[in-house]
Design an enzyme around this catalytic site. Structure first.
Site, mmCIF file in Angstrom:
data_model
loop_
_atom_site.group_PDB
_atom_site.id
_atom_site.type_symbol
_atom_site.label_atom_id
_atom_site.label_comp_id
_atom_site.label_asym_id
_atom_site.label_seq_id
_atom_site.Cartn_x
_atom_site.Cartn_y
_atom_site.Cartn_z
ATOM 1 N N HIS A 45 49.373 -1.011 -2.478
ATOM 2 C CA HIS A 45 49.812 -0.619 -3.745
ATOM 3 C C HIS A 45 48.214 -0.611 -4.852
ATOM 4 O O HIS A 45 47.315 -1.908 -4.977
ATOM 5 C CB HIS A 45 51.194 -2.021 -3.512
ATOM 6 C CG HIS A 45 51.140 -2.221 -5.195
ATOM 7 N ND1 HIS A 45 51.875 -3.169 -5.204
ATOM 8 C CD2 HIS A 45 51.002 -1.772 -6.275
ATOM 9 C CE1 HIS A 45 52.435 -3.015 -6.714
ATOM 10 N NE2 HIS A 45 51.463 -2.203 -7.116
ATOM 11 N N LEU A 48 45.049 3.655 -9.569
ATOM 12 C CA LEU A 48 43.292 4.333 -9.597
ATOM 13 C C LEU A 48 44.183 4.951 -10.843
ATOM 14 O O LEU A 48 42.692 5.549 -11.163
ATOM 15 C CB LEU A 48 43.639 5.522 -8.270
ATOM 16 C CG LEU A 48 43.240 4.379 -6.821
ATOM 17 C CD1 LEU A 48 43.257 5.381 -6.061
ATOM 18 C CD2 LEU A 48 42.798 3.518 -6.965
ATOM 19 N N ARG A 49 44.736 4.608 -11.479
ATOM 20 C CA ARG A 49 44.808 4.705 -13.358
ATOM 21 C C ARG A 49 44.171 6.518 -13.413
ATOM 22 O O ARG A 49 44.093 7.332 -14.971
ATOM 23 C CB ARG A 49 43.862 4.358 -14.138
ATOM 24 C CG ARG A 49 43.646 3.319 -13.745
ATOM 25 C CD ARG A 49 45.111 2.368 -14.125
ATOM 26 N NE ARG A 49 45.280 0.886 -14.342
ATOM 27 C CZ ARG A 49 46.427 0.615 -14.115
ATOM 28 N NH1 ARG A 49 48.063 0.984 -13.886
ATOM 29 N NH2 ARG A 49 46.725 -0.622 -14.662
ATOM 30 N N ASN A 79 52.285 4.870 -11.911
ATOM 31 C CA ASN A 79 52.761 4.436 -13.342
ATOM 32 C C ASN A 79 51.214 5.367 -13.738
ATOM 33 O O ASN A 79 50.230 4.677 -14.591
ATOM 34 C CB ASN A 79 52.708 3.291 -13.648
ATOM 35 C CG ASN A 79 51.367 2.445 -12.607
ATOM 36 O OD1 ASN A 79 50.706 2.592 -11.882
ATOM 37 N ND2 ASN A 79 51.402 0.957 -13.353
ATOM 38 N N ASP A 137 57.044 1.451 -9.480
ATOM 39 C CA ASP A 137 56.198 -0.321 -10.145
ATOM 40 C C ASP A 137 55.791 -0.261 -10.924
ATOM 41 O O ASP A 137 54.783 0.764 -12.187
ATOM 42 C CB ASP A 137 55.287 0.229 -9.074
ATOM 43 C CG ASP A 137 54.204 -1.477 -9.124
ATOM 44 O OD1 ASP A 137 55.368 -2.487 -8.945
ATOM 45 O OD2 ASP A 137 53.070 -1.337 -9.671
ATOM 46 N N HIS A 164 59.694 -2.722 -7.884
ATOM 47 C CA HIS A 164 59.535 -3.780 -8.670
ATOM 48 C C HIS A 164 60.377 -5.046 -8.814
ATOM 49 O O HIS A 164 60.831 -4.313 -9.948
ATOM 50 C CB HIS A 164 58.881 -3.268 -10.386
ATOM 51 C CG HIS A 164 57.821 -3.871 -10.657
ATOM 52 N ND1 HIS A 164 56.447 -4.478 -11.461
ATOM 53 C CD2 HIS A 164 58.322 -4.793 -11.713
ATOM 54 C CE1 HIS A 164 56.210 -5.091 -12.180
ATOM 55 N NE2 HIS A 164 58.043 -5.577 -12.088
ATOM 56 N N HIS A 217 55.019 -6.534 -4.546
ATOM 57 C CA HIS A 217 54.064 -7.991 -4.716
ATOM 58 C C HIS A 217 55.152 -8.444 -4.992
ATOM 59 O O HIS A 217 55.674 -9.614 -5.674
ATOM 60 C CB HIS A 217 53.936 -7.386 -6.321
ATOM 61 C CG HIS A 217 53.797 -7.054 -7.025
ATOM 62 N ND1 HIS A 217 55.684 -6.763 -7.822
ATOM 63 C CD2 HIS A 217 53.949 -5.938 -7.328
ATOM 64 C CE1 HIS A 217 55.739 -6.005 -8.058
ATOM 65 N NE2 HIS A 217 54.805 -4.981 -8.744
ATOM 66 N N ASP A 290 47.464 -4.986 -4.773
ATOM 67 C CA ASP A 290 48.371 -4.582 -6.364
ATOM 68 C C ASP A 290 46.936 -4.475 -7.464
ATOM 69 O O ASP A 290 46.191 -4.860 -8.738
ATOM 70 C CB ASP A 290 48.668 -5.487 -7.245
ATOM 71 C CG ASP A 290 49.725 -4.846 -8.288
ATOM 72 O OD1 ASP A 290 50.096 -3.572 -8.761
ATOM 73 O OD2 ASP A 290 50.767 -5.991 -8.708
ATOM 74 N N HIS A 294 41.702 -2.521 -15.668
ATOM 75 C CA HIS A 294 41.956 -2.547 -17.328
ATOM 76 C C HIS A 294 40.371 -2.655 -17.686
ATOM 77 O O HIS A 294 40.219 -3.808 -17.451
ATOM 78 C CB HIS A 294 43.033 -3.836 -17.454
ATOM 79 C CG HIS A 294 44.214 -3.968 -17.214
ATOM 80 N ND1 HIS A 294 44.802 -2.836 -17.561
ATOM 81 C CD2 HIS A 294 45.115 -4.164 -16.270
ATOM 82 C CE1 HIS A 294 46.670 -2.709 -17.671
ATOM 83 N NE2 HIS A 294 46.620 -4.192 -16.078
HETATM 84 O O1 DOR Z 1 50.451 -6.895 -12.819
HETATM 85 C C1 DOR Z 1 50.641 -5.289 -13.444
HETATM 86 N N1 DOR Z 1 49.745 -4.631 -13.570
HETATM 87 N N2 DOR Z 1 51.191 -5.858 -12.297
HETATM 88 C C2 DOR Z 1 52.483 -4.264 -12.149
HETATM 89 O O2 DOR Z 1 53.338 -3.888 -11.538
HETATM 90 C C3 DOR Z 1 52.278 -2.885 -13.114
HETATM 91 C C4 DOR Z 1 50.296 -3.127 -13.313
HETATM 92 C C5 DOR Z 1 49.501 -2.011 -13.931
HETATM 93 O O3 DOR Z 1 50.050 -0.839 -13.595
HETATM 94 O O4 DOR Z 1 49.101 -2.847 -14.837
#
Ligand code: DOR
Length: 426
Positions: A45, A48-49, A79, A137, A164, A217, A290, A294
């Site tokens: 999990h 990698l954006r 996502n 997710d 999720h 998670h 996870d 950010h």
């Molecule tokens: O805290 C989280 N951030 N939970 C998630 O399910 C998604 C993730 C994210 O993509 O930033």
């Protein structure tokens, strides 16, 4: 135990005292005295954006962080922007990861188009393109009828459905775990029930469809109990837990610390205790980071506006080795939850340190102390509440098919000094 390990053409060819005998001078030697040699880790999990938010992380930086954390296989959540819900995006992600040639990336395709929870994706296409599982997710598939069809569909293609677990009707506007601390901080709470209800419903649907179900998670005491019950009845149910849910509680949010805003939220001590027990007794199969990078602006802001998530690839092992050292988790369970447990969920080969096996391995210095700092992280983002924490246990080197894909700065010198010191016990 002190052993020599000889690797040729990406495979362990000899393991044991004296495996060096007769080996020529042109062989590269990694000194491992006082170190542990472990099988390479697998993360189920990570975010990698790429595509879409490369300013937070991209496949290259994410896989660099992965190998620095001892991970040789990383499952990438869909996502992204756009969402990985088609064969073309899965193929593009895989192609990029092959160029990067660090940890192996395994895409997870979306369950529903655009993660909208309505229309199923083409699971067969995603699987044929290389997806190892399906997940929305970041969002939960809340419709029982969509989830039922997702299970039936995924079962045909032998893919795990990774949920999720969040009943969004119960978490609207929620910013942290619902309890005494959320009340004190005046923040809207995310009750445990929102997770437990979905886990219970999904176990019922998965059983009817005879499908493979994986809980992403897992964070509550109740969800752990439901998974244990499902497993005791022989259902194909598995679960993962993150390092932060094993180590932190909602009290860490005090002071409106946005670094501790995460989804699902940090829970209470009784949940943490239950998760540790569930990991120790095998109810929880895998540790998953996870890893959710950010940008600074996404966290250096008021709590309501902060994005949920924390990075975790590089620091997962040292943080959890702390639990082993203080007697809260057996070492064998930590290692199984980073190797065989996740491998079974997504059908990867079981990692083995044995002659003839693929030479994927991690060299760990169990006694090296270091402080987690922005500079010690290899990804593009450093959003973790563990900055500043002193940990013991460093990844010295990571090998994938015999290739040294990561070596800690100073590890070689440390290894030489370490040869004077006591030996590690693998
Ligand atoms: O805290 C989280 N951030 N939970 C998630 O399910 C998604 C993730 C994210 O993509 O930033």
């Amino acid at each position: 135990m002190l052993v020599d390990v000889l690797i040729e053409r990406g495979v362990f060819v000899r393991i044991g005292a004296g495996a060096r005998a007769g080996v020529g001078a042109d062989v590269r030697v990694l000194e491992g005295r006082g170190r542990w040699l472990l099988p390479g880790f697998i993360d189920l999990h990570a975010h990698l954006r790429e595509p879409g938010e490369e300013y937070k992380e991209d496949i290259a930086s994410g896989l660099r962080a992965a190998v620095a954390g001892g991970f040789v296989d990383v499952c990438a959540m869909p996502n992204t922007k756009p969402v990985n819900d088609t064969r073309a995006i899965t193929e593009a992600i895989l192609a990029r990861s092959r160029e990067v040639a660090l940890a192996r990336l395994h895409p997870i395709g979306a369950i529903t188009r655009g993660l909208a929870g309505l229309e199923l994706t083409e699971a067969a296409d995603l699987r044929d393109a290389g997806a190892v599982g399906l997940s929305d997710d970041g969002r939960c598939v809340t419709s029982s009828s969509v989830m039922r069809r997702a299970f039936e569909y995924a079962r045909t293609f032998e893919l795990p459905v990774i949920q999720h677990c969040e009943d969004h009707a119960l978490t609207e506007g929620a910013e942290m775990h619902e309890g005494a601390i959320s009340t004190r901080l005046g923040l809207r709470g995310w009750p445990r029930a929102a997770e437990d209800i979905i886990v219970a419903r999904d176990c019922i649907l998965a059983e009817a469809a005879e499908a493979q179900y994986h809980v992403a998670h897992l964070s509550t005491l109740g969800a752990a109990r439901i998974v244990a019950e499902a497993k005791s009845r022989g259902l194909r149910v598995s679960a993962e837990v993150t390092p932060h849910h094993l180590l932190l509680t909602d009290a860490d949010v005090l002071g409106y610390r946005t670094a501790c805003k995460v989804n699902p939220p940090l829970r209470e001590q009784e949940d943490v205790d239950a998760l540790r027990r569930a990991l120790a007794d095998g109810t929880i199969d895998a540790i998953a980071t996870d890893h959710a990078p950010h940008a600074r602006a996404d966290k250096d802001c008021e709590f309501a506006a902060a994005r949920p998530g924390m990075v975790g690839l590089e620091i997962c092992f040292p943080l959890l080795l702390g639990l082993v050292k203080n007697g809260s988790l057996p070492l064998g369970r930590l290692l199984a939850a980073l190797t065989d447990g996740p491998a079974r969920v997504v059908g990867l080969p079981l990692p083995r340190l044995s002659e003839g096996a693929r030479a994927d391995a991690v060299l760990v210095d169990p006694n090296a102390r270091f402080r987690i700092e922005r500079a010690t992280l290899h990804g593009k983002s450093s959003n973790t509440p563990f900055l500043g924490r002193e940990v013991e246990g460093a990844i010295d080197a990571t090998l994938i098919e015999g290739r040294v894909v990561y070596q800690r700065e100073g590890a070689r010198e440390a290894a030489r000094e370490g040869s004077e010191a006591k030996e590690g016990t693998p």
